[in-house]
Design an enzyme around this catalytic site. Structure first.
Site, short mmCIF file in Angstrom:
data_model
loop_
_atom_site.label_atom_id
_atom_site.label_comp_id
_atom_site.label_asym_id
_atom_site.label_seq_id
_atom_site.Cartn_x
_atom_site.Cartn_y
_atom_site.Cartn_z
N GLY A 62 1.18 -0.95 -0.04
CA GLY A 62 0.02 0.08 0.01
C GLY A 62 0.77 0.87 -0.20
N LEU A 115 -0.51 7.83 1.67
CA LEU A 115 0.24 8.46 2.49
C LEU A 115 1.42 7.88 3.45
CD1 LEU A 115 -1.94 11.27 3.53
CD2 LEU A 115 -0.58 11.24 2.40
N ALA A 116 0.35 6.87 4.41
CA ALA A 116 1.38 5.90 5.39
C ALA A 116 2.53 4.98 4.36
CB ALA A 116 0.78 4.87 6.40
N ARG A 172 -19.76 14.75 12.95
CA ARG A 172 -19.82 14.23 12.62
C ARG A 172 -21.00 13.26 13.48
NH1 ARG A 172 -13.98 13.44 9.11
NH2 ARG A 172 -13.95 15.87 9.03
N ARG A 222 -12.78 9.65 14.96
CA ARG A 222 -11.83 10.67 14.47
C ARG A 222 -11.86 12.42 13.76
NH1 ARG A 222 -9.91 12.96 9.38
NH2 ARG A 222 -11.20 10.91 8.11
N LEU A 225 -4.73 12.24 8.47
CA LEU A 225 -3.61 12.25 7.54
C LEU A 225 -2.93 12.99 8.00
CD1 LEU A 225 -5.18 15.54 4.91
CD2 LEU A 225 -4.89 12.94 4.32
#
Lengths: 265, 637, 219
Positions: free
Chosen positions: B40, B43-44, B330, B435, B441
């Site tokens: 994968g 970003l990570a 949220r 979250r 990010l």
């Protein structure tokens, strides 16, 4: 609505391929273009036929995976819109729609509408980065950047790497793609150190990968889903002129460092 | 078993620093002897590959997309948090830590969250140096905005494409290492299994998505950076290809899956328009700054929005949460939208939608300034719905968006399998049960750039290089298992498509394990999922073979894993007998319908261990201890 | 510098520079030709030819630029065709123009014309086979008027200058772009200015054979 589709089918790289006609019905105007193809594919699978292979992923216009030429226009008739964001209300009942893959020497066809765009990766490898070691960066606000420069950099950085510019270019040139990256970094103070090397190497690799050169048709700007402008290409040309006297200008380029061993896989 | 997160003891402010001091190092000249696999490249993954390559390790990366630049991190719109306090409004590492722990409804590991908050500043420095074009003010300094109910402006942004720009930064750093020969990348390669040698992760099995070839790869350690599992709901804001396969197959090999029931449902997405719908599109949360959310007071009121007088409208968020109003967090906004639609007051096709109305803002600020702020979002909305949101209100509805659960990891980001590290959304560690905006990010990059380079060295130094050998029969066996799995799928030759099953699973999950769950609904799901799974293995239709590009086969493999995983997720939701963050159990609410947490019995991480076949998995608990921030009732009234 | 010639941006810059210099030459050429309307063509020709070294320098440099321009035009065209081996079943042009897509053909027309034009007027004038006028100068003006009497000649000039028009319409703005001189604001201005220059040049050159043909200017 009913539509008549002509879709490019090609089993693999060595297959000659041909346009195949599909008649569809029960297409809703609210569907996205790819959802329309999903419907066609579901039908094909249920009939035991191979579905049409096409690239897609985020379906929200940002990943740059989808890549179809619709009636001669990469990403189709709506301006500044990727195929996945194109909706069927842009078409009328009874329309004939031709769907073809990106066409360019540097984008060999993998299957049906899927092409191999790893050539763009290699252009990026040639200099599409700023060399900075992780953890040794100075405080972010110690680098001041004029707002206009930051905005130019951002406009250029919006490129999603879909390759529509190459698909639309009569010369199969990746100039807008390359110029966008060159412009982004040339606009920022961080990008200056490697600027000359970058513009020389990226354009060299572009040629090496089989892309044509820019003869200023500006088709790329017309089809770019992110509205990237050909003024970036002028900027690249300017950056190239600045690099004229520099030792960075490579004498010859053999493609040595590129990740060739396993291009798309 | 009681799990230990192995967070260092002592004052939280210096934990990471002290921990780094204790970690073992590897001599620069020896690093190239170690091979690390990164699966994968979002970003990570990209940031991890870039940094590990730069340090001199021999890195091999894999992604299912045709380029690492297309990983779904690219789609994050809003921004990235950092405790820089550039705006001077009293922000600090401690405050970011505090907000994140509270936002996660006290279900995250304090030590991890503190480290995340502390590293947030380095991320911004790193990204700016890489040429990420963050927004600047006229003096040339970085601009910040406030986001997701935070009381300070700590969010850095690059237009509405922060995720894209950060990903391109990490991607470019990774390309630099590819050019340097330290990273070798494989696109269109899907990981289908992980290989353990003597209980340690030493390799993976991949399928070449173009030729169908099943390949074995040996390494000294494996990093999974394979994202979340929101696509278990079929319709989500995730990319079409996002899947749980890598994580789930690691789970089947013994890695614990932690808190799978924690999912985030984002309140501002474009509603479903029909059965053909393939995915949902998120509209930036920033819209709630100027839009007012309402539905008609009367049930089944079909009049166009403009013809419903103000007195017949219910601005339910403003009514129920006067302090935060339309900016409520949220989970709360999402649940409220579901409630009013369940009451039959929803708007649009199918009645699954609520209005987000900009009429007041247009009147107050003028259409031009609304256009300036949100022009691109309004454009996107019009592209998808064909409606002009300046003239009539937008319709929005919640959609699955992010998953806080993931493979269990300790403070070193190592799973319970030595040598298997899990980064980014794929792990469970930092967000607890919910979250906060602009922190996904941050976590992906902190894990990849700044944490894994230190912690993986500690493991490698102990385990030593070159232990894995492709000739080891374990590799051949794992490859055979994958081949058998694929052959089994191809042999079914039934009538229904993989997509069909996926959609059916999504419906079950959305209805019974969605925004609000009850013992009854979860038990129903536990009955329906195995039934569907049985049908899948009897009636699936996958045309074509394994020997070339076969998108139906790819999909079928992923759906098979989702069908198994859904059951695990439901089981976790059933065992978590409380409401917390994104996990709302109808049995646990106040009379006003607010979530009620149970810190007495449920202040722990639930980490599930695979027991083979469809046996009930075993749950291990990692107790959560809050030494710095006292758990309190999360109130946004 | 060798690498400059090999880089595709370098090659485009060479095309631009040579093209712009040739356009400058055309402008000077047109201004000189305009003296035919005032009856001063012979005087102009005589003055020009008094500067023999300058004439030769200009001839040699123009020839060099022309050859470079042609060489790279052919090279780039072939490479670009190779970069796009397969076209679309349905094709649609949005921004490109007839002029931009046919540069190689309009260029070919101009190139053939240059040879014809040199043989037709320049070689006779330079070789001294021209009769003298009343003041004892070579009667270039008379030669021109005589040369343009036939209808066929006028047609050849008409067609060639149309080629030139198309070539310069795309050429000027393209050159500025290739040299990086057209920013976002300047580009449309340059584009329009290029069209005007192209029109003025072609119309100016075309006026001479046409006017002679219809008999307004007489020897």
């Amino acid at each position: 609505m009913k539509l008549i589709l002509f879709i490019w089918r090609q089993q693999g790289a060595d297959d000659p391929g041909k346009l195949v006609r599909y008649d569809t019905s029960e297409i809703s105007a609210e569907m996205s273009f790819l959802e329309m193809l999903d419907v066609v594919n579901e039908g094909l699978v249920k009939d035991g036929k191979e579905p049409i292979a096409f690239d897609h992923d985020c379906r929200e216009g940002i990943c740059g995976t989808c890549s179809q030429v619709i009636n001669g226009v990469p990403h189709g008739p709506q301006e500044r819109t990727t195929v996945c964001q194109l909706h069927m209300r842009q078409f009328k009942d009874g329309d004939k729609i031709y769907i073809e893959p990106w066409r360019a020497r540097a984008f060999p066809i993998v299957k049906d509408l899927i092409v191999d765009r790893s050539s763009l990766e290699r252009v990026m490898q040639a200099g599409g980065y700023i060399s900075v070691h992780t953890g040794c960066a100075p405080d972010a606000n110690s680098i001041l950047i004029r707002r206009e420069d930051a905005e130019t950099a951002m406009d250029a950085a919006e490129c999603i790497g879909c390759g529509a510019c190459v698909a639309a270019c009569p010369n199969g040139s990746a100039m807008l793609f390359t110029a966008a990256k060159v412009t982004q970094f040339a606009s920022l103070p961080q990008g200056q150190t490697e600027a000359k090397h970058r513009v020389c190497m990226m354009t060299e690799v572009m040629k090496h990968e089989g892309f044509g050169s820019c003869t200023n048709h500006y088709e790329c700007q017309a089809v770019c889903p992110k509205g990237l402008k050909t003024s970036f290409i002028a900027r690249l040309n300017r950056e190239f002129l600045k690099a004229l006297d520099s030792p960075e200008m490579p004498e010859s380029f053999s493609g040595g460092f590129l990740n060739r061993g396993n291009p798309s896989r | 078993m009681i799990l230990d997160g192995r967070a260092p003891i002592g004052p939280i402010e210096t934990q990471w620093e002290r921990h780094c001091r204790d970690l073992k190092l590897i001599n620069p000249a020896n690093r190239r002897k170690y091979k690390i696999i990164v699966v994968g490249t979002g970003l990570a993954g990209a940031s991890a590959a870039a940094t590990l390559g730069e340090l001199g390790y021999n890195v091999e990366t894999f992604c299912y997309q045709d380029s690492p630049r297309r990983a779904h991190s690219v789609a994050a719109q809003g921004g990235i948090n950092a405790a820089k306090n550039y705006t001077g409004d009293g922000d600090s590492v401690y405050r970011l830590f505090h907000d994140t722990v509270k936002g996660g409804d006290f279900r995250s590991r304090e030590a991890n969250v503190y480290r995340l908050a502390a590293l947030s500043n380095n991320i911004i420095d790193q990204c700016v140096a890489q040429g990420v074009p963050f927004a600047r003010d006229y003096a040339g300094y970085l601009e910040n905005r406030s986001f997701g109910g935070a009381q300070v402006s700590r969010t850095f942004f690059a237009k509405g494409q922060t995720g894209q720009q950060l990903l391109l930064g990490a991607y470019s750093a990774m390309l630099r290492q590819i050019r340097a020969g330290n990273v070798r990348h494989h696109s269109r390669a899907e990981m289908l299994d992980i290989v353990l040698l003597e209980g340690e992760a030493k390799g993976i099995i991949t399928r070449d998505m173009v030729t169908g070839e099943i390949r074995t790869h040996a390494a000294d350690a494996v990093c999974l950076c394979t994202g979340g599992y929101a696509n278990v709901y079929y319709l989500s804001t995730n990319a079409m290809g996002c899947n749980v396969t890598a994580a789930y197959r690691a789970y089947k090999k013994g890695a614990y899956f932690a808190n799978p029931c924690y999912t985030q449902i984002h309140p501002t997405c474009i509603p479903v328009s029909g059965d053909y719908q393939s995915k949902l599109t998120l509209m930036s949360e920033s819209l709630r700054n100027d839009g007012r959310v309402w539905v008609p007071i009367k049930k089944g009121d079909n009049r166009p929005a403009g013809e419903i007088p103000v007195v017949e409208r219910d601005y339910y968020l403003e009514r129920k949460y006067p302090a935060f109003g339309n900016l409520a967090p949220r989970d709360i906004s999402s649940r409220s939208a579901k409630e009013v639609c369940d009451e039959g007051r929803g708007v649009g096709p199918g009645g699954r939608g609520v209005y987000l109305d900009f009429a007041d803002s247009v009147r107050r600020l003028g259409e031009n300034s609304v256009r300036q702020k949100y022009g691109n979002l309004f454009e996107m909305y019009e592209r998808i719905t064909g409606e002009n949101a300046y003239a009539q209100p937008m319709r929005i509805y919640p959609a699955p968006h992010y998953t806080m659960g993931g493979l269990w990891v300790d403070y070193n980001l190592q799973s319970n399998i030595p040598g298997l590290f899990v980064l980014g959304e794929a792990n469970f560690s930092d967000h607890g049960a919910n979250r906060l905006g602009a922190s996904a990010l941050m976590q992906g990059l902190a894990d990849g750039y700044f944490i894994i380079p230190h912690t993986i060295a500690n493991y490698l130094a102990v385990s030593g290089p070159g232990k894995a050998d492709l000739d080891n029969p374990e590799f051949a066996k794992a490859r055979e298992d994958v081949n058998t799995f694929i052959a089994k799928i191809l042999a079914i030759q039934g009538r229904r498509t993989a997509n069909d099953f996926h959609a059916a699973l999504g419906k079950i999950m959305w209805e019974h394990v969605g925004m609000s769950r009850s013992e009854k609904s979860l038990k129903t799901a536990l009955r329906l999922i195995p039934e569907l799974r049985e049908q899948f293995w009897e009636d699936l239709k996958v045309p074509g073979g394994n020997a070339d590009l076969n998108q139906e086969l790819e999909k079928a493999g992923r759906v098979a894993d989702f069908l198994d995983f859904a059951e695990l997720m439901t089981r976790d939701a059933l065992s978590r007998d409380e409401s917390c963050g994104g996990h709302f159990r109808e049995e646990h609410q106040t009379v006003e319908g607010e979530a009620v947490r149970d810190d007495e019995t449920s202040s722990h991480v639930s980490a599930w261990e695979f027991r083979g076949g469809h046996e009930i998995p075993e749950m291990h608990k990692e107790p959560l201890v809050f030494e710095n921030i006292k758990p309190a009732v999360r109130s946004y009234k | 510098m060798r690498s400059f010639f090999k880089n595709l941006v370098g090659q485009k810059i060479l095309m631009a520079v040579s093209g712009l210099f040739m356009t400058l030459f055309l402008t000077a050429h047109l201004l000189g030709n305009m003296t035919i309307y005032t009856g001063g063509l012979n005087a102009y020709a005589e003055q020009l030819h008094a500067l023999v070294p300058l004439v030769w320098i200009s001839r040699i440099s123009m020839l060099t630029l022309l050859l470079l321009h042609i060489y790279f035009a052919i090279k780039l065209t072939l490479e670009n065709r190779d970069a796009k081996p397969v076209g679309y079943a349905v094709s649609k042009n949005i921004r490109s123009t007839f002029a931009s897509r046919n540069m190689i053909w309009s260029g070919l027309a101009v190139a053939i014309f240059i040879i014809y034009h040199l043989l037709h007027l320049t070689v006779p004038a330079a070789s001294g086979s021209v009769s003298l006028d009343s003041m004892g100068r070579p009667d270039i003006s008379g030669m021109v008027v005589e040369g343009f009497q036939g209808g066929l000649v006028a047609v050849i000039y008409l067609v060639s200058l149309l080629g030139l028009l198309l070539h310069i319409i795309h050429g000027i703005q393209s050159s500025f772009q290739s040299l990086g001189l057209s920013g976002e604001d300047a580009a449309p201005v340059i584009h329009r200015a290029g069209i005007i220059v192209a029109l003025v040049l072609s119309a100016g050159f075309l006026s001479i054979p046409l006017i002679i043909f219809v008999g307004i200017v007489k020897g």
